[in-house]
Design a protein around this motif. Structure first.
Motif, PDB file in Angstrom:
ATOM      1  N   SER A  55       0.824  -1.176   0.152  1.00  9.93           N
ATOM      2  CA  SER A  55      -0.026   0.062   0.060  1.00  9.93           C
ATOM      3  C   SER A  55       0.996   1.297  -0.137  1.00  9.93           C
ATOM      4  N   PRO A  79      -6.838  -6.032   2.539  1.00  8.79           N
ATOM      5  CA  PRO A  79      -5.606  -5.375   2.973  1.00  8.79           C
ATOM      6  C   PRO A  79      -5.831  -5.597   4.622  1.00  8.79           C
ATOM      7  N   SER A  81      -3.292  -4.192   6.752  1.00 11.13           N
ATOM      8  CA  SER A  81      -3.343  -2.963   7.438  1.00 11.13           C
ATOM      9  C   SER A  81      -3.648  -2.079   6.460  1.00 11.13           C
ATOM     10  N   GLU A 140      -4.355  -4.197  -5.479  1.00 13.54           N
ATOM     11  CA  GLU A 140      -3.274  -4.691  -4.522  1.00 13.54           C
ATOM     12  C   GLU A 140      -4.075  -5.978  -3.706  1.00 13.54           C
TER      13      GLU A 140
HETATM   14 MG   LIG Z   1      -1.940  -3.005   2.074  1.00 12.19          MG
END
Ligand SMILES: [Mg+2]
Ligand SMILES: Nc1nc2c(ncn2[C@@H]2O[C@H](COP(=O)(O)OP(=O)(O)OP(=O)(O)O)[C@@H](O)[C@H]2O)c(=O)[nH]1
Length: 376
Positions: A55, A79, A81, A140
């Motif tokens: 990220s 994700p 985090s 991502e």
């Molecule tokens: Mg991330």
């Protein structure tokens, strides 16, 4: 809803992504409606283990792409985090429609596990972003399972992010994941052990006989990120959408008393009058003489009391205006008005042949009347 999102409505965009993420008939319908109008984007996959700095890197990539004028959509799957960069936090807020910059849109999505698979929702989200005019889409994913391999089939380029300290772990990376990676990123290159990981990756690739590009980065400082973008672009240059064409010189408008008298010189040079027509509402006879992609436009008034007639009376024959061809004319009109540029038109107008234009006053351009045109 699809019409609204194509017109740039962020709420419609958020809603459409939720729908495609949920799946079902409506998702299929939305995706299909989008497909008929979406322009394919440059799709970049960023994968790697949790906490590798994906990220942070995506944040830096978005910054650079934005600086170049690209509109970037980001889909982050599972994700663990949150995005760390200030810009991304800001963009998360923007994404919810609180402020006006529509150049970045970030969306986190949950994977539905191995059974549900992540790809239908991601594919739909990419299509929706493309419909909304995001020319670059970054996906991502956390590199742990089948999802990454599935996602790699949806994107043009997959970058696998590794970090120092992984050491021997490189060898434990799933073969499918290594296979899916078009290039390797050694992030956290500021930490001890970057050389070691790099050596591991190279050693591993000697087994396959192919060395893929490897870039070192420091996500937190941004070091190496522009090199990373170049490497990503080089994997499949054709996938990168053409940059917006810059403005070009459309024509030079020259006020003359007599087209008959003035055209001779340009014809000696080898140009030929391509159109000769009277534009009634401007009370002017116009002759166009092509010069490469540009033209000389000779303007002869049909009555004395007209724009060109008054110009001749006051200034004599000569350069009347410079016409520059641009895109997004309406946006530019609004932006210039907002920026206090002195305009010589009160609105965008439609001229002969359907081209649209407005004039900018010489007071704002260094002394020449500038016409901005957008070809139909
Ligand atoms: Mg991330
Ligand atoms: N030292 C160092 N720390 C970094 C670097 N890049 C990222 N980090 C830090 O690593 C941590 C994880 O970064 P993220 O960008 O959230 O990692 P991620 O891969 O997106 O993590 P998940 O989405 O949870 O898988 C953060 O504390 C970052 O500040 C780097 O180049 N060097």
């Amino acid at each position: 809803m699809v019409e609204r999102l194509a017109a740039g409505d962020l709420r419609a965009l958020a809603r459409a992504i939720s729908l495609v993420e949920e799946g079902g008939n409506l998702a299929v319908e939305v995706t299909r409606a989008c497909r008929s109008i979406a322009k394919r984007s440059w799709r970049i996959g960023v994968t790697g283990s949790a906490g590798a700095g994906k990220s942070t890197l995506v944040d830096q990539m978005v910054r650079l792409l934005r600086a170049r004028g690209d509109r970037v959509g980001v889909v982050a799957i599972d994700p663990s985090s949150p995005f760390t960069g200030g810009a991304l936090l800001g963009d998360r807020i923007r994404m919810q429609g609180f402020t006006g910059d529509e150049g970045v849109f970030i969306r986190s999505m949950a994977s539905r596990g191995e059974l549900g698979g992540v790809s239908p929702g991601v594919a739909g989200a990419i299509t929706v972003l493309e419909t909304a005019g995001f020319g670059t889409v970054i996906v991502e994913t956390v590199g742990v399972g089948q999802d990454e391999v599935a996602v790699s089939r949806l994107v043009d380029v997959t970058a696998l992010v590794l970090t120092p300290g992984m050491g021997d772990d490189v060898q434990s990376l799933k073969a499918g994941l290594m296979e899916a990676a078009n290039l390797f990123v050694v992030n956290k290159a500021d930490l001890e052990g970057a050389d070691r990981v790099e050596a591991e990756i190279r050693a591993m690739q000697t087994l396959t006989g192919e060395q893929r590009p490897l870039v070192r980065t420091v996500g937190t400082s941004g070091a190496g990120v522009s090199e990373l973008l170049v490497a990503i672009e080089n994997v499949q240059p054709a996938a990168r959408p053409p940059r917006e064409a810059g403005p070009t010189l459309d024509h030079l408008g020259v006020a003359v008393r007599s087209i008959e008298a003035a055209r001779g010189f340009y014809e000696i040079l080898g140009s030929r009058v391509s159109t000769l027509e009277t534009v009634a509402h401007e009370q002017v006879l116009v002759a166009m003489l092509p010069f490469g992609e540009s033209r000389i436009e000779l303007l002869q008034p049909t009555v004395e009391d007209s724009v060109i007639g008054r110009f001749l009376a006051k200034r004599g024959e000569g350069l009347h205006h410079v016409a520059l061809r641009v895109d997004r004319l309406d946006e530019r009109f609004a932006a210039m008005q907002a920026a206090g540029v002195r305009l010589a038109s009160d609105a965008v107008r439609v001229g002969a042949g359907g081209h649209r234009y407005f004039f900018v006053h010489p007071a704002s351009t260094g002394g020449v009347l500038v016409e901005l045109v957008e070809r139909a």
